[in-house]
Scaffold this active site. Structure first.
Site, PDB file in Angstrom:
ATOM      1  N   THR A  79       0.818  -1.231   0.000  1.00  0.00           N
ATOM      2  CA  THR A  79       0.000   0.000   0.000  1.00  0.00           C
ATOM      3  C   THR A  79       0.849   1.276   0.000  1.00  0.00           C
ATOM      4  O   THR A  79       0.390   2.310   0.470  1.00  0.00           O
ATOM      5  CB  THR A  79      -0.956   0.036   1.219  1.00  0.00           C
ATOM      6  OG1 THR A  79      -0.164   0.099   2.418  1.00  0.00           O
ATOM      7  CG2 THR A  79      -1.886  -1.142   1.265  1.00  0.00           C
ATOM      8  N   TRP A  80       2.068   1.213  -0.522  1.00  0.00           N
ATOM      9  CA  TRP A  80       2.874   2.442  -0.626  1.00  0.00           C
ATOM     10  C   TRP A  80       2.173   3.376  -1.620  1.00  0.00           C
ATOM     11  O   TRP A  80       1.787   2.913  -2.711  1.00  0.00           O
ATOM     12  CB  TRP A  80       4.289   2.097  -1.098  1.00  0.00           C
ATOM     13  CG  TRP A  80       5.314   3.178  -0.842  1.00  0.00           C
ATOM     14  CD1 TRP A  80       5.131   4.328  -0.155  1.00  0.00           C
ATOM     15  CD2 TRP A  80       6.680   3.171  -1.279  1.00  0.00           C
ATOM     16  NE1 TRP A  80       6.311   5.045  -0.118  1.00  0.00           N
ATOM     17  CE2 TRP A  80       7.272   4.367  -0.807  1.00  0.00           C
ATOM     18  CE3 TRP A  80       7.480   2.272  -2.007  1.00  0.00           C
ATOM     19  CZ2 TRP A  80       8.616   4.694  -1.050  1.00  0.00           C
ATOM     20  CZ3 TRP A  80       8.796   2.599  -2.252  1.00  0.00           C
ATOM     21  CH2 TRP A  80       9.360   3.794  -1.769  1.00  0.00           C
ATOM     22  N   ASP A 127       0.057  -4.914   3.709  1.00  0.00           N
ATOM     23  CA  ASP A 127       1.293  -4.296   4.195  1.00  0.00           C
ATOM     24  C   ASP A 127       1.210  -2.778   4.113  1.00  0.00           C
ATOM     25  O   ASP A 127       0.916  -2.225   3.056  1.00  0.00           O
ATOM     26  CB  ASP A 127       2.469  -4.771   3.332  1.00  0.00           C
ATOM     27  CG  ASP A 127       3.787  -4.141   3.768  1.00  0.00           C
ATOM     28  OD1 ASP A 127       4.354  -4.621   4.767  1.00  0.00           O
ATOM     29  OD2 ASP A 127       4.230  -3.163   3.132  1.00  0.00           O
ATOM     30  N   TYR A 132       4.384   5.652   5.014  1.00  0.00           N
ATOM     31  CA  TYR A 132       3.674   5.847   3.743  1.00  0.00           C
ATOM     32  C   TYR A 132       2.673   6.995   3.853  1.00  0.00           C
ATOM     33  O   TYR A 132       1.667   6.905   4.561  1.00  0.00           O
ATOM     34  CB  TYR A 132       2.964   4.562   3.293  1.00  0.00           C
ATOM     35  CG  TYR A 132       3.902   3.370   3.103  1.00  0.00           C
ATOM     36  CD1 TYR A 132       5.276   3.547   2.931  1.00  0.00           C
ATOM     37  CD2 TYR A 132       3.416   2.076   3.098  1.00  0.00           C
ATOM     38  CE1 TYR A 132       6.129   2.470   2.762  1.00  0.00           C
ATOM     39  CE2 TYR A 132       4.262   0.983   2.920  1.00  0.00           C
ATOM     40  CZ  TYR A 132       5.625   1.198   2.763  1.00  0.00           C
ATOM     41  OH  TYR A 132       6.467   0.118   2.600  1.00  0.00           O
ATOM     42  N   GLN A 179      11.356  -8.449   5.517  1.00  0.00           N
ATOM     43  CA  GLN A 179      10.781  -7.910   4.269  1.00  0.00           C
ATOM     44  C   GLN A 179      11.895  -7.223   3.483  1.00  0.00           C
ATOM     45  O   GLN A 179      12.498  -6.270   3.982  1.00  0.00           O
ATOM     46  CB  GLN A 179       9.655  -6.920   4.601  1.00  0.00           C
ATOM     47  CG  GLN A 179       8.950  -6.437   3.358  1.00  0.00           C
ATOM     48  CD  GLN A 179       7.798  -5.488   3.648  1.00  0.00           C
ATOM     49  OE1 GLN A 179       7.817  -4.333   3.250  1.00  0.00           O
ATOM     50  NE2 GLN A 179       6.783  -5.979   4.339  1.00  0.00           N
ATOM     51  N   TYR A 239       9.280  -7.330  -1.298  1.00  0.00           N
ATOM     52  CA  TYR A 239       8.616  -6.071  -1.667  1.00  0.00           C
ATOM     53  C   TYR A 239       9.022  -5.647  -3.075  1.00  0.00           C
ATOM     54  O   TYR A 239      10.014  -6.146  -3.607  1.00  0.00           O
ATOM     55  CB  TYR A 239       8.818  -4.991  -0.612  1.00  0.00           C
ATOM     56  CG  TYR A 239      10.160  -4.297  -0.476  1.00  0.00           C
ATOM     57  CD1 TYR A 239      10.647  -3.434  -1.459  1.00  0.00           C
ATOM     58  CD2 TYR A 239      10.904  -4.442   0.685  1.00  0.00           C
ATOM     59  CE1 TYR A 239      11.850  -2.752  -1.303  1.00  0.00           C
ATOM     60  CE2 TYR A 239      12.119  -3.756   0.855  1.00  0.00           C
ATOM     61  CZ  TYR A 239      12.579  -2.919  -0.152  1.00  0.00           C
ATOM     62  OH  TYR A 239      13.764  -2.252   0.012  1.00  0.00           O
TER      63      TYR A 239
HETATM   64  N1  LIG Z   1       9.999  -2.436   3.446  1.00  0.00           N
HETATM   65  C1  LIG Z   1      10.329  -1.578   2.525  1.00  0.00           C
HETATM   66  O1  LIG Z   1      11.348  -0.877   2.623  1.00  0.00           O
HETATM   67  C2  LIG Z   1       9.458  -1.438   1.305  1.00  0.00           C
HETATM   68  C3  LIG Z   1       9.928  -0.741   0.179  1.00  0.00           C
HETATM   69  C4  LIG Z   1       9.095  -0.661  -0.938  1.00  0.00           C
HETATM   70  C5  LIG Z   1       7.845  -1.269  -0.910  1.00  0.00           C
HETATM   71  N2  LIG Z   1       7.396  -1.908   0.202  1.00  0.00           N
HETATM   72  C6  LIG Z   1       6.052  -2.530   0.262  1.00  0.00           C
HETATM   73  O2  LIG Z   1       5.911  -3.407  -0.854  1.00  0.00           O
HETATM   74  C7  LIG Z   1       4.773  -3.035  -1.611  1.00  0.00           C
HETATM   75  C8  LIG Z   1       4.970  -3.358  -3.078  1.00  0.00           C
HETATM   76  O3  LIG Z   1       6.069  -2.662  -3.612  1.00  0.00           O
HETATM   77  P1  LIG Z   1       5.920  -1.354  -4.548  1.00  0.00           P
HETATM   78  O4  LIG Z   1       4.626  -0.704  -4.314  1.00  0.00           O
HETATM   79  O5  LIG Z   1       7.176  -0.582  -4.324  1.00  0.00           O
HETATM   80  O6  LIG Z   1       6.017  -1.926  -6.023  1.00  0.00           O
HETATM   81  P2  LIG Z   1       5.343  -3.125  -6.850  1.00  0.00           P
HETATM   82  O7  LIG Z   1       4.310  -3.819  -6.074  1.00  0.00           O
HETATM   83  O8  LIG Z   1       6.464  -3.897  -7.427  1.00  0.00           O
HETATM   84  O9  LIG Z   1       4.678  -2.307  -8.060  1.00  0.00           O
HETATM   85  C9  LIG Z   1       3.548  -1.494  -7.918  1.00  0.00           C
HETATM   86  C10 LIG Z   1       3.212  -0.926  -9.295  1.00  0.00           C
HETATM   87  O10 LIG Z   1       2.918  -2.005 -10.186  1.00  0.00           O
HETATM   88  C11 LIG Z   1       1.642  -1.810 -10.776  1.00  0.00           C
HETATM   89  N3  LIG Z   1       0.977  -3.109 -10.892  1.00  0.00           N
HETATM   90  C12 LIG Z   1       0.715  -3.996  -9.888  1.00  0.00           C
HETATM   91  N4  LIG Z   1       0.105  -5.085 -10.376  1.00  0.00           N
HETATM   92  C13 LIG Z   1      -0.046  -4.872 -11.708  1.00  0.00           C
HETATM   93  C14 LIG Z   1      -0.620  -5.643 -12.748  1.00  0.00           C
HETATM   94  N5  LIG Z   1      -1.169  -6.842 -12.526  1.00  0.00           N
HETATM   95  N6  LIG Z   1      -0.587  -5.139 -14.015  1.00  0.00           N
HETATM   96  C15 LIG Z   1      -0.023  -3.924 -14.261  1.00  0.00           C
HETATM   97  N7  LIG Z   1       0.527  -3.155 -13.309  1.00  0.00           N
HETATM   98  C16 LIG Z   1       0.514  -3.627 -12.033  1.00  0.00           C
HETATM   99  C17 LIG Z   1       0.884  -0.882  -9.855  1.00  0.00           C
HETATM  100  O11 LIG Z   1      -0.031  -0.149 -10.613  1.00  0.00           O
HETATM  101  P3  LIG Z   1      -1.480   0.316 -10.036  1.00  0.00           P
HETATM  102  O12 LIG Z   1      -1.237   0.922  -8.695  1.00  0.00           O
HETATM  103  O13 LIG Z   1      -1.935   1.283 -11.080  1.00  0.00           O
HETATM  104  O14 LIG Z   1      -2.365  -0.885  -9.958  1.00  0.00           O
HETATM  105  C18 LIG Z   1       2.012  -0.007  -9.303  1.00  0.00           C
HETATM  106  O15 LIG Z   1       2.307   1.032 -10.213  1.00  0.00           O
HETATM  107  C19 LIG Z   1       4.631  -1.537  -1.314  1.00  0.00           C
HETATM  108  O16 LIG Z   1       3.386  -1.016  -1.735  1.00  0.00           O
HETATM  109  C20 LIG Z   1       4.889  -1.535   0.156  1.00  0.00           C
HETATM  110  O17 LIG Z   1       3.749  -1.991   0.869  1.00  0.00           O
HETATM  111  C21 LIG Z   1       8.191  -2.019   1.295  1.00  0.00           C
END
Ligand SMILES: NC(=O)c1ccc[n+]([C@@H]2O[C@H](COP(=O)([O-])OP(=O)(O)OC[C@H]3O[C@@H](n4cnc5c(N)ncnc54)[C@H](OP(=O)(O)O)[C@@H]3O)[C@@H](O)[C@H]2O)c1
Length: 277
Positions: free
Chosen positions: A19-20, A48, A53, A163, A191
Site C-alpha cells: 500500500t505504498w 502491508d 507511507y 521484508q 517487496y
Molecule cells: N519495506 C520496505 O522498505 C518497502 C519498500 C518498498 C515497498 N514496500 C512494500 O511493498 C509493496 C509493493 O512494492 P511497490 O509498491 O514498491 O512496487 P510493486 O508492487 O512492485 O509495483 C507497484 C506498481 O505495479 C503496478 N501493478 C501492480 N500489479 C499490476 C498488474 N497486474 N498489471 C499492471 N501493473 C501492475 C501498480 O499499478 P497500479 O497501482 O496502477 O495498480 C504499481 O504502479 C509496497 O506497496 C509496500 O507496501 C516495502
C-alpha cells in the site's frame, strides 16, 4: 492460495497487498478501498503498510478499507528507524493502531536499520506483544550481517519475517540471505515484486509470459512465489490489477520456464550488499 508458515506455526497467505502511495490522492479513495477489498475476497489477506507511507495516510486508508472485516486480514505495519527506541516504538505503534482503527497489528516491522541499538527495539516489540498490541514482530531491509546481529541480542531470534526487495531484476538475496532465513524458518516477504511496474515493460518477460498465456505480472509474481518460504506483496490500485495478481498464486512454473527466466535475468554470481528502494 499458496501459504507460508511463520516461525511460531501460524499459516498466512503467501500473496498479499502492498500500500505504498495508497491514500495519497483523495480522488482515488473509492477505487483503492474497492481494490483492497477485492484482494481480500480473492485471498490476498496480508496487507502491508507503514507509518512512513504518506505520513500515515496509507494506514488511514487501509483502516477504512478493512473496517468491518478486520478479522479476515493479517495486518503488517512498520516503525521508522528514527522512532524505534524503547519508548518511541510504543508511541509509534499506538499512533499506527489509531490510524488503522484496530486494537492489534499482526506483524510489526522495523522498516530499516537506524541508529537505535537493536536490543532496545526488540525489547519494545516484546513489550508490545505482551500487551497484545502486536502479535508478531519482524524486520525489513536486513542483510545477513544484520540478521546475525539481531540473533545475538536478547529475544532477537523471535523475529517472524524479513521484508526485502526481491524480484527478477533484484536477485541478490539468492546468494545467501534467502537461504539464511529459510534455514531458520523465517519467511522472506518480497517487496516491489514487479519492480514498481518497470519489470512489466521488459520485452523478454512479456514474450515469455505471452508464450505461457499469462500476464507479465503473473509470471513475475509466480516466480517470486516459487520459493517455499517466500511471500510477495504487490501494490495494485485497481481491481483488475488485483485480480490479475491473485491468479499468480495458482501458477506453478515448469523447469523449462525457470531456466528461460534464468537466462534472461541472471542469478547472482557473487555476494552483493542488499539493495533497498
Ligand atoms: N519495506 C520496505 O522498505 C518497502 C519498500 C518498498 C515497498 N514496500 C512494500 O511493498 C509493496 C509493493 O512494492 P511497490 O509498491 O514498491 O512496487 P510493486 O508492487 O512492485 O509495483 C507497484 C506498481 O505495479 C503496478 N501493478 C501492480 N500489479 C499490476 C498488474 N497486474 N498489471 C499492471 N501493473 C501492475 C501498480 O499499478 P497500479 O497501482 O496502477 O495498480 C504499481 O504502479 C509496497 O506497496 C509496500 O507496501 C516495502
Amino acid at each position: 492460495m499458496k501459504t507460508v508458515t511463520l516461525p511460531e506455526g501460524e499459516i498466512i497467505a503467501a500473496l498479499g497487498q502492498g500500500t505504498w502511495y495508497v491514500g495519497d490522492d483523495p480522488a482515488m479513495r473509492e477505487r483503492e478501498i474497492e481494490a483492497l477489498n477485492h484482494g481480500i475476497d480473492l485471498g490476498m489477506t496480508v496487507i502491508d503498510t507503514a507509518e512512513m507511507y504518506g505520513s500515515g495516510r496509507s494506514e488511514t486508508r487501509v483502516g477504512e478499507a478493512i473496517a468491518g472485516r478486520r478479522d479476515e486480514v493479517f495486518l503488517v505495519s512498520k516503525v521508522l528507524p528514527g522512532n524505534a527506541s524503547r519508548k518511541g516504538t510504543i508511541a509509534a505503534c499506538e499512533a499506527s493502531l489509531k490510524r488503522l482503527g484496530t486494537d492489534r497489528i499482526d506483524l510489526y516491522l522495523l522498516h530499516w536499520r537506524g541508529g537505535v541499538p537493536l536490543a532496545e527495539t526488540v525489547a519494545a516489540f516484546e513489550a508490545l506483544v505482551k500487551e497484545g498490541k502486536i502479535r508478531h514482530w519482524g524486520v525489513s531491509n536486513f542483510d545477513v550481517n544484520d540478521m546475525e546481529e539481531l540473533f545475538s541480542v536478547p529475544g532477537g531470534a523471535k523475529v517472524a519475517a524479513n521484508q526485502v526487495l526481491y524480484n527478477l531484476t533484484r536477485r541478490g538475496i539468492e546468494w545467501d540471505l534467502a537461504d539464511w532465513c529459510a534455514s531458520r524458518g523465517i519467511p522472506v516477504m518480497a517487496y516491489s515484486p514487479v519492480e514498481q511496474a518497470r519489470l512489466l515493460r521488459h520485452s523478454g518477460l512479456r514474450e515469455l509470459a505471452a508464450g505461457l498465456g499469462i500476464t507479465a505480472a503473473q509470471l513475475a509474481l509466480a516466480w517470486v512465489l516459487r520459493r517455499r518460504d517466500t511471500m510477495a506483496i504487490p501494490k495494485a490500485s485497481s481491481s483488475s490489477h488485483v485480480a490479475d495478481n491473485a491468479a499468480a498464486a495458482e501458477i506453478i512454473l515448469s523447469e523449462d520456464t525457470l531456466q528461460a527466466l534464468d537466462r534472461t535475468f541472471a542469478p547472482p554470481r557473487k555476494a552483493t550488499p542488499l539493495e533497498m528502494l
